[in-house]
Write an enzyme that holds these catalytic residues in place. Structure first.
Site, PDB file in Angstrom:
ATOM      1  N   SER A  96      -2.129  -3.073   5.334  1.00 33.23           N
ATOM      2  CA  SER A  96      -2.572  -4.490   4.624  1.00 33.23           C
ATOM      3  C   SER A  96      -3.777  -5.105   5.329  1.00 33.23           C
ATOM      4  CB  SER A  96      -1.358  -5.478   4.354  1.00 33.23           C
ATOM      5  OG  SER A  96      -0.324  -5.029   3.927  1.00 33.23           O
TER       6      SER A  96
ATOM      7  N   HIS B  52       0.693  -1.263   0.292  1.00 32.35           N
ATOM      8  CA  HIS B  52       0.016   0.164  -0.282  1.00 32.35           C
ATOM      9  C   HIS B  52       1.093   1.313  -0.258  1.00 32.35           C
ATOM     10  CE1 HIS B  52       1.140   0.237   4.146  1.00 32.35           C
ATOM     11  NE2 HIS B  52       0.494  -1.070   4.469  1.00 32.35           N
TER      12      HIS B  52
ATOM     13  N   HIS C 266       3.993   1.380   2.483  1.00 29.21           N
ATOM     14  CA  HIS C 266       5.316   0.802   1.684  1.00 29.21           C
ATOM     15  C   HIS C 266       5.814   1.610   0.620  1.00 29.21           C
ATOM     16  CE1 HIS C 266       2.590  -2.990   2.807  1.00 29.21           C
ATOM     17  NE2 HIS C 266       3.917  -2.982   3.693  1.00 29.21           N
TER      18      HIS C 266
ATOM     19  N   GLN D 276       6.535 -14.642  12.636  1.00 24.54           N
ATOM     20  CA  GLN D 276       5.895 -13.672  13.362  1.00 24.54           C
ATOM     21  C   GLN D 276       4.493 -13.646  13.720  1.00 24.54           C
ATOM     22  OE1 GLN D 276       7.787 -10.814  10.457  1.00 24.54           O
ATOM     23  NE2 GLN D 276       5.673  -9.476  10.750  1.00 24.54           N
TER      24      GLN D 276
END
Lengths: 288, 288
Positions: free
Chosen positions: A186, A34, A37, A61
């Protein structure tokens, strides 16, 4: 735009860049790109001779019950965003290459990860620091770019880099927001229109907190309670944490002073959203 | 021989070596150098264009009650050993530079460290892997050399390097012994003459174990018991561990098969001594 799918390919490409005397900028991502980034990519393009973006949804993660299996992925869309920006290479490692059979090494940053997302997502930051160190040692960039939406992540990575003498400069860039204030993420893709409206409560709560602090509020507990009460109005939200903390250590404050970070993690439907606002002691008039 | 006392000096020296297109070999040590260390230095000199030795007594790999404060140190003697070998640089960082205020990052290798020295010295291998990774990232060698006396350390470091994609080749070299069999160790300095005689029990026990295995012994428990009985004869010894284990995973064996490692850690007086012998399935006639 080179597409590098293996670790040896990535290492060889990077070695060529270094041997040619070029500087290398690096933007590690989990894809589903998006404007947040893209702001990192643009900055890397401006700063460095060459820019590489990695896309790797890092299983280490994600905790049990988190959204590893549904995390949005759309390589064609990501590629169409990166190519026009002049990205030189995209690194797309596989899980099997990053974590081969027998993998057993973990990088841990202790104190900073005992708060906020580290407290509510056990193992999350170990997954982040382990994969980011691996990526740094594979890509060997001069500079790496991270967004301040994940402000705790940014500081944890800075600490790791300093503690382990990693030869990478870490640059943090401001949160990018939609016009109505929602921080780009995201995970916003998980929101239906009604939920998206409710999600605006995060940035609005932060903006109000900023105004209250600049107006002289010093009682951190009262501020946290006020924020929590806002979310209590929405049945579809569940607070993970509301923090009014020291911006350097992330320790919760009793009395608001110096640089304070107000940070939120709130589930809206199945989307866990985070947002934060750093408030300097000297009132500044920029929006959060 | 350059003496480099700060991290920036070391990094700059190493950068020059790389930019000149030279290969760099690295021997990390805690000083109190002996022929074991020197064999590593000689091999590095033979393999690489330039060789750097670090001397740093790493506090993170000593537990409470261990010998951090009495660990032997003699810089003049070390220097006199290194200079004639043609070492190009010695890196002598301070504790404060390696672990500045706020340091909080740890590198952990999980499974391999659950046995032998990792089991009896909690935190030891985390101290080793953390400092070795730091040294690798500061020195940036092509190749690093470690002794097989610390065989578990060697494998733990190999695993870390592979897992984290560190750009260093790790070479292990055979144990160097005195003429009577005692493995060279900085901690041998703690032994008085009578204790030194008793300390020979380690290498003798390993040699006997090797002979028993090559003669067909397959009962690991019996072999461990036999070794333990030898040390029971000496009032001044205290067994830390006697292990007959899988040489790759360090898991204790019931039935001896494939490659077996016999490894000992025994206190003789205040000196904790270790030694080991790798025994291939196909009998080999070399001494341990």
């Amino acid at each position: 735009m080179e597409i590098l799918r293996s670790i040896p390919e990535m290492k060889a490409w990077s070695r060529q860049v270094r041997q040619a005397g070029r500087t290398l900028g690096f933007v590690p991502t989990m894809g589903a790109l998006h404007d947040g980034h893209l702001s990192l990519v643009k900055r890397s393009r401006a700063d460095c001779d060459r820019t590489v973006v990695s896309i790797f949804v890092n299983p280490k993660q994600f905790g049990p019950g988190e959204d590893l299996d549904t995390y949005p992925a759309n390589w064609d869309a990501d590629r169409n965003l990166l190519e026009p920006l002049g990205v030189d290479a995209v690194f797309l490692p596989t899980r099997g290459d990053m974590y081969p059979h027998g993998f057993q090494t973990t990088v841990t940053v202790e104190d900073l990860t005992g708060h906020l997302c580290g407290e509510s997502r056990p193992g999350f930051f170990e997954g982040v620091t382990t994969v980011v160190l691996k990526l740094f040692l594979i890509v060997q960039p001069d500079t790496a770019y991270f967004g301040e939406k994940d402000r705790q992540q940014l500081q944890v990575i800075r600490r790791m880099v300093e503690d382990l003498n990693v030869n990478v400069s870490v640059v943090g860039l401001p949160i990018v927001r939609d016009a109505d204030g929602l921080a780009k993420s995201s995970r916003n893709q998980y929101l239906n229109p009604a939920q998206r409206e409710i999600a605006l409560s995060l940035s609005r709560a932060l903006e109000q907190a900023r105004q209250r602090i600049e107006a002289g509020e010093t009682d951190a507990a009262r501020l946290r309670r006020e924020i929590e009460e806002k979310f209590a109005l929405h049945a579809e939200t569940r607070i993970d944490y509301v923090s009014v903390c020291n911006a350097d250590t992330f320790e919760e404050l009793d009395v608001i002073q110096d640089n304070v970070l107000v940070a939120l993690a709130v589930f809206v439907g199945k989307a866990r959203l985070i947002d934060n606002c750093l408030i300097e002691r000297v009132p500044c008039k920029e929006p959060c």
